[in-house]
Design an enzyme around this catalytic site. Sequence first.
Site, mmCIF file in Angstrom:
data_model
loop_
_atom_site.group_PDB
_atom_site.id
_atom_site.type_symbol
_atom_site.label_atom_id
_atom_site.label_comp_id
_atom_site.label_asym_id
_atom_site.label_seq_id
_atom_site.Cartn_x
_atom_site.Cartn_y
_atom_site.Cartn_z
ATOM 1 C CG ASP A 1 -1.641 1.363 1.298
ATOM 2 O OD1 ASP A 1 -2.350 1.643 0.364
ATOM 3 O OD2 ASP A 1 -1.765 1.880 2.460
ATOM 4 C CB SER A 2 0.160 4.838 -0.688
ATOM 5 O OG SER A 2 -0.972 5.032 0.400
ATOM 6 C CG HIS B 1 -6.049 5.755 4.773
ATOM 7 N ND1 HIS B 1 -5.024 5.432 3.773
ATOM 8 C CD2 HIS B 1 -5.036 6.288 5.959
ATOM 9 C CE1 HIS B 1 -3.722 5.776 3.926
ATOM 10 N NE2 HIS B 1 -3.811 6.223 5.321
ATOM 11 C CD GLU C 1 -1.558 9.179 6.462
ATOM 12 O OE1 GLU C 1 -0.774 9.749 6.288
ATOM 13 O OE2 GLU C 1 -1.247 7.786 5.779
ATOM 14 C CB CYS D 1 -9.652 4.955 -0.018
ATOM 15 S SG CYS D 1 -8.056 5.508 1.001
ATOM 16 C CB CYS E 1 -2.866 0.781 -2.402
ATOM 17 S SG CYS E 1 -2.871 2.481 -2.993
#
Lengths: 267, 267
Positions: free
Chosen positions: B9-10, B185, B151, B183, B72
């Site tokens: 993933d990023s 996240h 984040e 996504c 991702c």
Amino acid sequence: MDSAIGVFDSGVGGLTVVREIMRQLPSENVIYFGDTARVPYGSKSKDTVLKFSKQIVRFLMTKNVKAIVFACNTASALALEEMRQEIKVPVVGVVRPGARMAVEMTKTKSVGVIGTDATIKSGIYNEYIRQLDPNVTVVGKACPLFVPLVEENLLEDRITDDMVDRYLSELKPYNVDSLVLGCTHYPLLMNPIKRYMGDAVTLVNPAYETAKELKNILEKNQLLNQKLDTPAYEFYVSDGVDKFKAFADEVLPININSVNVVDIESY
Amino acid sequence: MDSAIGVFDSGVGGLTVVREIMRQLPSENVIYFGDTARVPYGSKSKDTVLKFSKQIVRFLMTKNVKAIVFACNTASALALEEMRQEIKVPVVGVVRPGARMAVEMTKTKSVGVIGTDATIKSGIYNEYIRQLDPNVTVVGKACPLFVPLVEENLLEDRITDDMVDRYLSELKPYNVDSLVLGCTHYPLLMNPIKRYMGDAVTLVNPAYETAKELKNILEKNQLLNQKLDTPAYEFYVSDGVDKFKAFADEVLPININSVNVVDIESY
């Protein structure tokens, strides 16, 4: 000397410094690099920011720049001093000029600094300010959501006001009378920050002082451009030409002609 | 076959997919790479995401992984199909499984998809969903501030609720009854999103379906691990070991032992 001044940032924020250079040094050619493929720097480690900064300086040197401006607080805080020796042209960062102006402005001897996580954790504003005046108290506050808010162009927005309130309320008990905008994105949030802090607090935008210091250094080294041609501005990014151009056209007093992509990892 | 599954993933978001792999494939070894030096991907161009993904796949192949998971959405949307030919092991992305589940869940034939700018602009969810059922209407909405909010760990916060309200209000007129969290996240924002959308809307987390598809593919290719040792989990990042470890320990059901830094640009 008509070589260009090299200016770089993690992305678009450094354009606020370019804007000041255009104003104060209207005869100078400028080459700007924005590391839009790897933005942001402010949440990343010293090793990574140092590595990225070295690649960018190597790229700028291929353009024979006569001076380099670290137009990024995080790179100025984490990489500049370590790299100063190896860079063969004059180097200017944004932290030292910002620190100097904050010390000049404060009467209460209480200065606030806002910036990215990395900049605040480095403690560099504190160090520079207290070198200039050990009687100044420095209160730092990281504001990690300000950069994404700016990049989403939420400059005048209730949510931005809420974040400003959230972050800056911690500074209130310290009665700071000057506040350093310690990230080149933050001058774009000048209005909401000013509304919250009130007129009694001076907002210090290091971009202005940085351009002034650059001018002094160029003069001292006899590097000012004496030609009276229209200056040339070149823009390079590591990603996203169109998005960069749109942002630049909002921030700068001119419309920029061309933006080129650079494979920065190869430098 | 006891070679590991490679997952990338990023940044940290893909750990929500690792969590599902741990649950559904508890005998499998996993090697995870998070590109924390260059995160986020969702605001970057196809060329850049493709280049980064290729470097990461080359790195994972040096570990002899038996399958690769693009954990991702942005990399799945922008890079996976173009890279499929050159990858010599089975490859699974998160978009196709998410699209399939959304089609299974919807009764109103109106599906919402939220994701990064790049994922939404690619139109890939729309394409996959309408391949499965051309009668489904797909409404996409980019939510670029969700990643920074996660984040910053603002998972339960008034500002996050405000952003959820802001972004998702645009979906309301379409009466979607299933919403893809496009996504990796976003599953961490499950609670505020659920509160806003209400119980009548099913939130589709592609991580669950991705692990299921991975399991099917491993079975079909006789690649399942038959050894009954405790599985090994290895974690690699391009930056910020401590920050990554702290995040992983919150997301995963185990505490992770070691995180290693990789110079990903050299692959």
